[in-house]
Design an enzyme around this catalytic site. Structure first.
Site, PDB file in Angstrom:
ATOM      1  N   LYS A 171      48.452  31.480  10.246  1.00  0.00           N
ATOM      2  CA  LYS A 171      47.964  31.105  11.578  1.00  0.00           C
ATOM      3  C   LYS A 171      46.445  30.938  11.653  1.00  0.00           C
ATOM      4  O   LYS A 171      45.946  30.167  12.456  1.00  0.00           O
ATOM      5  CB  LYS A 171      48.410  32.133  12.621  1.00  0.00           C
ATOM      6  N   ASP A 222      51.335  30.829  21.791  1.00  0.00           N
ATOM      7  CA  ASP A 222      51.831  32.218  21.824  1.00  0.00           C
ATOM      8  C   ASP A 222      51.425  32.943  23.113  1.00  0.00           C
ATOM      9  O   ASP A 222      52.258  33.574  23.763  1.00  0.00           O
ATOM     10  CB  ASP A 222      51.290  33.015  20.634  1.00  0.00           C
TER      11      ASP A 222
END
Ligand code: ATR
Length: 273
Positions: A66, A102
């Protein structure tokens, strides 16, 4: 023309994103495919070049890539910049745009339950990667944070970075305390419970008005959620968060509104419920 999407990570076998997105394609009759690729940390750059060369329209990024994918991208959305992490990439011609769904995926379903965030108090259990994204998105919407972690130093570092960013946050150790009686939102972000183990913290004294979320959804109900439910609290497992971040990724790639109900069914089938 068929469109291709994927998720890359390492390991990746557990990812339910293919089931979720494919169920959405079926629902809308889209000619699209979603694949899952295990990409070892040292092969990320090759994998990104490969996905681009093969004409993938976009892909999700999960652990451990990420953050390390950022230098391989051409642009970041404000959400990705703020989080310092990317979970969604879109290819616009030759350009790769990094995005992060997210945080918004989490607040989107929590706000349906909590209403206003401003001035409310959240306690986060854990201070790892998952906690960081959630903490930022809650602080950004005006919640006061208390971060409790086994390793106090990590909670301290996370609370400091939230304050540096302009949010309100304090830290502490993973122990019961007065916080239990006046918490609006309790979020369990650690890996404890993934293997059915019980959570080493009693919730006795927890406000009945607290909304309790565990980011784990397999097992479906961790011991922490079970205890919270017995105390009369509203509880959610992590499925809703996974669904909302996936739906937001869908919308970033394809526009329009994601078929959330079909995607939810895809996820439930994926975990055998
Ligand atoms: P993620 O990115 O999924 O959040 P992580 O960065 O490895 O994963 O963080 C895992 C979190 O679970 C941490 O908060 C960790 O606490 P420590 O910082 O003290 O390691 C927490 N955790 C994992 N196992 C734990 C255990 N047995 N007891 C308490 N906390 C635990």
């Amino acid at each position: 023309m068929e469109q291709h999407f994927a998720v890359i990570g390492y390991p990746i076998a557990h990812s339910l994103s293919p089931q979720m997105h494919r169920a959405g394609y079926r629902e809308l009759g889209l000619l699209a495919e979603y694949s899952r690729f295990a990409v070892e940390p040292g092969r990320l750059s090759d994998a990104v070049k490969g996905l681009k060369a093969l004409g993938f329209s976009g892909w999700n990024v999960t652990l451990p890539h990420k953050e390390s994918i950022i230098p391989l991208l051409d642009e970041l959305t404000p959400e990705a910049q703020r989080a310092g992490a990317v979970n969604t990439v879109r290819r616009d011609g030759e350009k790769l745009i990094g995005h992060n769904t997210d945080g918004r995926g989490f607040t989107r379903f929590v706000e349906n339950e909590l209403g206003q965030f401003q001035g409310k108090k959240a306690v986060l259990l854990g201070a790892g990667g998952a906690a960081k994204g959630i903490a930022l998105s809650l602080a950004e919407r005006g919640m006061t944070l208390q971060i409790l972690n086994r390793t106090s130093k990590k909670a301290e570092d996370l609370a400091r970075s939230i304050r540096k960013w302009g949010g309100e946050a304090i830290h502490g150790s993973l122990t019961p305390g007065p916080w239990l009686s006046d918490v609006d939102l309790l979020v369990q972000t650690t890996s404890l419970g993934l293997h059915g183990e019980s959570f080493p913290l009693s919730l006795a004294g927890l406000s009945r008005d607290a909304l309790v979320v565990d980011i784990i959804f397999n097992p479906w109900e961790t011991s922490l959620l079970y205890e919270a439910k017995l105390l009369g609290c509203r509880t959610f497992n992590g499925l809703e968060m996974l669904l909302q971040q996936g739906a937001l990724a869908w919308e970033f790639w394809l526009g329009g509104e994601a078929p959330r109900e079909a995607m939810r069914q895809g996820l439930l089938e994926g975990i055998g419920r």
